[in-house]
Design a protein around this motif. Structure first.
Motif, PDB file in Angstrom:
ATOM      1  N   ARG A 135      -6.674  12.441  -5.780  1.00 59.05           N
ATOM      2  CA  ARG A 135      -7.317  13.674  -6.058  1.00 59.05           C
ATOM      3  C   ARG A 135      -6.158  14.467  -6.853  1.00 59.05           C
ATOM      4  O   ARG A 135      -5.062  14.547  -6.373  1.00 59.05           O
ATOM      5  N   ASP A 136      -6.633  14.907  -8.070  1.00 61.51           N
ATOM      6  CA  ASP A 136      -5.720  15.641  -8.938  1.00 61.51           C
ATOM      7  C   ASP A 136      -6.199  16.944  -9.423  1.00 61.51           C
ATOM      8  O   ASP A 136      -7.500  17.120  -8.845  1.00 61.51           O
ATOM      9  N   GLY A 137      -5.883  17.561 -10.324  1.00 61.49           N
ATOM     10  CA  GLY A 137      -6.484  18.862 -10.973  1.00 61.49           C
ATOM     11  C   GLY A 137      -7.699  18.606 -11.388  1.00 61.49           C
ATOM     12  O   GLY A 137      -8.413  19.609 -11.658  1.00 61.49           O
ATOM     13  N   THR A 138      -8.208  17.341 -11.754  1.00 62.06           N
ATOM     14  CA  THR A 138      -9.637  17.245 -12.384  1.00 62.06           C
ATOM     15  C   THR A 138     -10.634  16.771 -11.373  1.00 62.06           C
ATOM     16  O   THR A 138     -11.462  16.654 -11.784  1.00 62.06           O
ATOM     17  N   GLY A 139      -9.934  16.582 -10.040  1.00 63.66           N
ATOM     18  CA  GLY A 139     -10.941  15.947  -9.004  1.00 63.66           C
ATOM     19  C   GLY A 139     -10.562  14.627  -8.422  1.00 63.66           C
ATOM     20  O   GLY A 139      -9.496  14.277  -8.629  1.00 63.66           O
ATOM     21  N   TRP A 140     -11.693  14.077  -7.973  1.00 65.45           N
ATOM     22  CA  TRP A 140     -10.950  12.509  -7.400  1.00 65.45           C
ATOM     23  C   TRP A 140     -11.184  11.600  -8.596  1.00 65.45           C
ATOM     24  O   TRP A 140     -12.061  11.520  -9.279  1.00 65.45           O
ATOM     25  N   ARG A 149      -0.090  14.604  -3.582  1.00 64.88           N
ATOM     26  CA  ARG A 149      -1.524  14.965  -3.662  1.00 64.88           C
ATOM     27  C   ARG A 149      -2.084  13.854  -2.571  1.00 64.88           C
ATOM     28  O   ARG A 149      -1.717  13.086  -2.061  1.00 64.88           O
ATOM     29  N   ASP A 150      -3.437  14.127  -2.475  1.00 65.38           N
ATOM     30  CA  ASP A 150      -4.392  13.363  -1.579  1.00 65.38           C
ATOM     31  C   ASP A 150      -4.487  11.940  -2.291  1.00 65.38           C
ATOM     32  O   ASP A 150      -4.978  11.888  -3.523  1.00 65.38           O
ATOM     33  N   ARG A 176       0.785  -1.191  -0.017  1.00 60.53           N
ATOM     34  CA  ARG A 176      -0.084   0.042  -0.041  1.00 60.53           C
ATOM     35  C   ARG A 176       0.847   1.231   0.038  1.00 60.53           C
ATOM     36  O   ARG A 176       2.026   1.190   0.838  1.00 60.53           O
ATOM     37  N   TRP A 177       0.619   2.218  -0.798  1.00 60.47           N
ATOM     38  CA  TRP A 177       1.418   3.374  -0.809  1.00 60.47           C
ATOM     39  C   TRP A 177       0.520   4.642  -0.547  1.00 60.47           C
ATOM     40  O   TRP A 177      -0.839   4.485  -0.874  1.00 60.47           O
ATOM     41  N   ARG A 178       0.892   5.689  -0.129  1.00 60.54           N
ATOM     42  CA  ARG A 178       0.371   6.967   0.146  1.00 60.54           C
ATOM     43  C   ARG A 178       1.159   7.806  -0.648  1.00 60.54           C
ATOM     44  O   ARG A 178       2.265   8.036  -0.973  1.00 60.54           O
ATOM     45  N   ALA A 179       0.174   8.899  -1.550  1.00 57.53           N
ATOM     46  CA  ALA A 179       0.758   9.659  -2.506  1.00 57.53           C
ATOM     47  C   ALA A 179       1.200  10.867  -1.598  1.00 57.53           C
ATOM     48  O   ALA A 179       0.945  11.251  -0.587  1.00 57.53           O
ATOM     49  N   LEU A 180       2.629  11.440  -2.201  1.00 53.77           N
ATOM     50  CA  LEU A 180       3.264  12.545  -1.508  1.00 53.77           C
ATOM     51  C   LEU A 180       2.707  13.687  -2.242  1.00 53.77           C
ATOM     52  O   LEU A 180       3.117  14.680  -1.538  1.00 53.77           O
ATOM     53  N   PRO A 184      10.637   9.064  -4.308  1.00 54.96           N
ATOM     54  CA  PRO A 184      10.800  10.619  -3.862  1.00 54.96           C
ATOM     55  C   PRO A 184       9.750  11.647  -4.592  1.00 54.96           C
ATOM     56  O   PRO A 184       9.583  11.606  -5.567  1.00 54.96           O
ATOM     57  N   GLY A 185       8.973  12.222  -3.520  1.00 53.22           N
ATOM     58  CA  GLY A 185       8.163  13.171  -4.034  1.00 53.22           C
ATOM     59  C   GLY A 185       6.704  12.708  -4.778  1.00 53.22           C
ATOM     60  O   GLY A 185       5.845  13.522  -4.849  1.00 53.22           O
ATOM     61  N   LEU A 186       6.784  11.231  -4.760  1.00 54.44           N
ATOM     62  CA  LEU A 186       5.303  10.845  -5.503  1.00 54.44           C
ATOM     63  C   LEU A 186       4.772  10.015  -4.546  1.00 54.44           C
ATOM     64  O   LEU A 186       3.576   9.896  -4.406  1.00 54.44           O
TER      65      LEU A 186
END
Length: 184
Positions: A39-44, A15-16, A9-13, A176-178
């Motif tokens: 969630r990105d620039g276009t929504g969930w 964005r949510d 399982r990963w957590r995004a770094l 890193p960062g992602l």
């Protein structure tokens, strides 16, 4: 019949979001089954994916379903006689691609990481799926095994360079960062 080899399982770094993936062995190869929510620039987005590989860790087919950018996603990629088909239509310029790369998950790094030698470098071309679209383009990538479970990653088209931490199964644990692995 399938046997689960690993789950992660990963957590995004950046964005949510999170992604959970299972690696299973089948009689004719391997399969990744995952669920990405972010969630990105276009929504969930809520995307489920399956990647099927042969015993050589080369991608045979993949599916992505769910929603992204408020739109339904139903994408099927298949590799037949060296050609890639997107929802049944042959895609030009992808004949050199041996893998898929889903822009929304670190899971698809697994296939080239499993083929990466203990010492050395592996250069691959992936069929790079981006949403919305779907859009499929070639993505040249190189992986170089370094000390301490680190793998150097470079992509020619994007200019992205990173040192990815990898677990013994071949999954990225820190991109890193992602993305970062979290406990199940």
């Amino acid at each position: 019949m399938s046997e689960t080899l690993a789950t992660i399982r990963w957590r995004a770094l950046d964005r949510d979001g999170e992604d959970k993936c299972r690696l299973a062995r089948h009689e004719d190869g391997y399969m990744l089954v995952g669920h990405a929510r972010f969630r990105d620039g276009t929504g969930w987005a809520a995307l489920d994916y399956v990647v099927r590989c042969g015993p050589d860790w080369l991608t045979r087919s993949a599916d992505v379903t769910g929603t992204a950018g408020g739109e339904e996603v139903r994408t099927r990629l298949t590799r037949q006689n060296g050609a890639w088909l997107l929802n049944g239509e042959e895609q030009p310029g992808l004949s050199d691609c041996t893998d898929v790369d889903f822009a929304f998950t670190p899971a698809t790094n697994l296939m080239p990481l499993r083929r990466l030698p203990e010492v050395g470098r592996l250069s691959v071309c992936a069929a790079w799926l981006r949403l919305p679209g779907p859009r499929l383009d070639p993505l040249d990538q190189s992986y170089t095994r370094e000390r301490g479970g680190l793998v150097g990653y470079e992509s020619a088209q994007t200019g992205h360079i990173a040192q990815i931490t990898v677990d013994p199964q071949g999954f990225p644990t820190l991109y890193p960062g992602l993305w970062k692995r979290v406990e199940l």
